[in-house]
Design a protein around this motif. Sequence first.
Motif, short mmCIF file in Angstrom:
data_model
loop_
_atom_site.label_atom_id
_atom_site.label_comp_id
_atom_site.label_asym_id
_atom_site.label_seq_id
_atom_site.Cartn_x
_atom_site.Cartn_y
_atom_site.Cartn_z
N MET A 85 0.84 -1.20 0.00
CA MET A 85 0.00 0.00 0.00
C MET A 85 0.87 1.25 0.00
SD MET A 85 -3.05 0.88 -0.29
CE MET A 85 -4.32 2.04 0.06
N ALA A 86 1.94 1.23 0.78
CA ALA A 86 2.86 2.37 0.81
C ALA A 86 3.47 2.59 -0.57
CB ALA A 86 3.95 2.15 1.85
N ALA A 87 3.85 1.51 -1.26
CA ALA A 87 4.40 1.62 -2.60
C ALA A 87 3.37 2.20 -3.56
CB ALA A 87 4.88 0.26 -3.09
N TYR A 88 2.12 1.77 -3.43
CA TYR A 88 1.04 2.29 -4.26
C TYR A 88 0.84 3.79 -4.02
CZ TYR A 88 -3.76 3.39 -5.62
OH TYR A 88 -4.88 4.00 -6.14
N LEU A 89 0.81 4.19 -2.76
CA LEU A 89 0.62 5.61 -2.44
C LEU A 89 1.78 6.46 -2.97
CD1 LEU A 89 -0.82 5.25 1.16
CD2 LEU A 89 -2.09 5.87 -0.92
N ASP A 90 3.01 5.94 -2.86
CA ASP A 90 4.17 6.65 -3.42
C ASP A 90 4.05 6.77 -4.94
OD1 ASP A 90 5.26 6.94 -0.89
OD2 ASP A 90 6.69 5.28 -1.13
N ALA A 91 3.62 5.69 -5.59
CA ALA A 91 3.46 5.71 -7.05
C ALA A 91 2.36 6.68 -7.46
CB ALA A 91 3.16 4.30 -7.55
N GLN A 92 1.30 6.72 -6.67
CA GLN A 92 0.20 7.64 -6.94
C GLN A 92 0.69 9.10 -6.86
OE1 GLN A 92 -3.02 7.73 -3.99
NE2 GLN A 92 -4.47 7.55 -5.68
N LYS A 93 1.49 9.42 -5.85
CA LYS A 93 2.05 10.77 -5.71
C LYS A 93 2.96 11.11 -6.88
CE LYS A 93 1.94 10.90 -0.68
NZ LYS A 93 2.73 10.83 0.55
N ALA A 94 3.80 10.17 -7.30
CA ALA A 94 4.71 10.41 -8.41
C ALA A 94 3.94 10.64 -9.70
CB ALA A 94 5.69 9.24 -8.57
N LEU A 95 2.89 9.86 -9.93
CA LEU A 95 2.07 10.05 -11.13
C LEU A 95 1.35 11.39 -11.07
CD1 LEU A 95 0.88 9.11 -13.79
CD2 LEU A 95 -0.87 7.86 -12.48
N GLN A 96 0.81 11.75 -9.93
CA GLN A 96 0.14 13.04 -9.78
C GLN A 96 1.10 14.18 -10.08
OE1 GLN A 96 -3.13 13.62 -9.23
NE2 GLN A 96 -2.74 15.79 -9.45
N SER A 97 2.31 14.09 -9.61
CA SER A 97 3.31 15.12 -9.88
C SER A 97 3.60 15.22 -11.38
CB SER A 97 4.59 14.82 -9.10
OG SER A 97 5.58 15.77 -9.40
N LYS A 98 3.74 14.07 -12.04
CA LYS A 98 3.98 14.05 -13.49
C LYS A 98 2.81 14.68 -14.23
CE LYS A 98 6.80 12.48 -15.81
NZ LYS A 98 7.95 13.14 -16.45
N LEU A 99 1.58 14.34 -13.83
CA LEU A 99 0.40 14.90 -14.48
C LEU A 99 0.28 16.41 -14.25
CD1 LEU A 99 -2.19 12.06 -13.80
CD2 LEU A 99 -0.97 12.55 -15.95
N GLU A 100 0.68 16.87 -13.08
CA GLU A 100 0.68 18.30 -12.81
C GLU A 100 1.69 19.02 -13.71
OE1 GLU A 100 1.27 18.71 -8.58
OE2 GLU A 100 -0.73 17.94 -8.14
N ASP A 101 2.85 18.41 -13.93
CA ASP A 101 3.85 18.98 -14.83
C ASP A 101 3.31 19.06 -16.26
OD1 ASP A 101 5.60 19.16 -12.68
OD2 ASP A 101 6.78 17.40 -13.28
N ILE A 102 2.62 18.00 -16.68
CA ILE A 102 2.03 17.98 -18.03
C ILE A 102 0.93 19.03 -18.14
CG2 ILE A 102 0.67 16.58 -19.64
CD1 ILE A 102 2.25 14.12 -18.47
N ASN A 103 0.10 19.12 -17.10
CA ASN A 103 -0.95 20.14 -17.07
C ASN A 103 -0.35 21.54 -17.21
OD1 ASN A 103 -3.55 21.39 -16.62
ND2 ASN A 103 -2.89 21.74 -14.51
N LYS A 104 0.73 21.78 -16.51
CA LYS A 104 1.39 23.10 -16.58
C LYS A 104 1.91 23.36 -17.98
CE LYS A 104 4.91 25.92 -14.24
NZ LYS A 104 4.61 27.02 -15.08
N ALA A 105 2.51 22.36 -18.61
CA ALA A 105 3.04 22.52 -19.96
C ALA A 105 1.92 22.84 -20.96
CB ALA A 105 3.79 21.27 -20.38
N ILE A 106 0.74 22.25 -20.76
CA ILE A 106 -0.40 22.52 -21.64
C ILE A 106 -1.01 23.88 -21.31
CG2 ILE A 106 -2.75 21.80 -22.24
CD1 ILE A 106 -1.81 18.89 -21.69
N SER A 107 -1.12 24.19 -20.04
CA SER A 107 -1.82 25.39 -19.60
C SER A 107 -1.05 26.68 -19.84
CB SER A 107 -2.15 25.28 -18.11
OG SER A 107 -2.99 24.18 -17.87
N ASP A 108 0.27 26.64 -19.71
CA ASP A 108 1.06 27.87 -19.82
C ASP A 108 0.79 28.65 -21.10
OD1 ASP A 108 2.11 27.59 -17.31
OD2 ASP A 108 4.10 26.93 -17.97
N PRO A 109 0.82 28.03 -22.28
CA PRO A 109 0.56 28.82 -23.48
C PRO A 109 -0.89 29.30 -23.60
CG PRO A 109 1.43 26.63 -24.07
CD PRO A 109 1.23 26.67 -22.59
N LEU A 110 -1.80 28.67 -22.89
CA LEU A 110 -3.21 29.03 -22.97
C LEU A 110 -3.61 30.08 -21.95
CD1 LEU A 110 -4.69 25.43 -23.30
CD2 LEU A 110 -4.24 27.07 -25.13
#
Length: 125
Positions: A85-110
């Motif tokens: 479960m701890a590994a899953y929660l860590d993976a979830q946080k890492a994915l969320q961080s990656k998605l936030e970075d992608i969101n920022k890359a999409i959002s900045d020009p808009l």
Amino acid sequence: MSVQTDKLEQLGSDLGEAIAETPEYETFEETKAAVEADDEIQAQIAKFQDHRDTFMTARQAGTATQEMLDKVKSAQSELHNMSKMAAYLDAQKALQSKLEDINKAISDPLAVDFGGEAGGCCQDE
């Protein structure tokens, strides 16, 4: 549909496929599958949810106690301390961080928060 719309939809599809190939997503999926397949973790999740539901019902009725809250916190702590479960929660946080970075890359020009604000016409401020 316009050529531009078709192109944008294809880019969106390509982005989704690219995200699915990231180490963060792959790790998330692997750890999620491990959690879902583990009977002990599933039992602990059920225990946590039972304590949480009991507490929430009591809270709405005005009868919640500190003991009830302590049971929720204890069950959650036990759950989060399980290695899979701890590994899953860590993976979830890492994915969320990656998605936030992608969101920022999409959002900045808009000049909009693509993941959070785009599409809403009448939002409370």
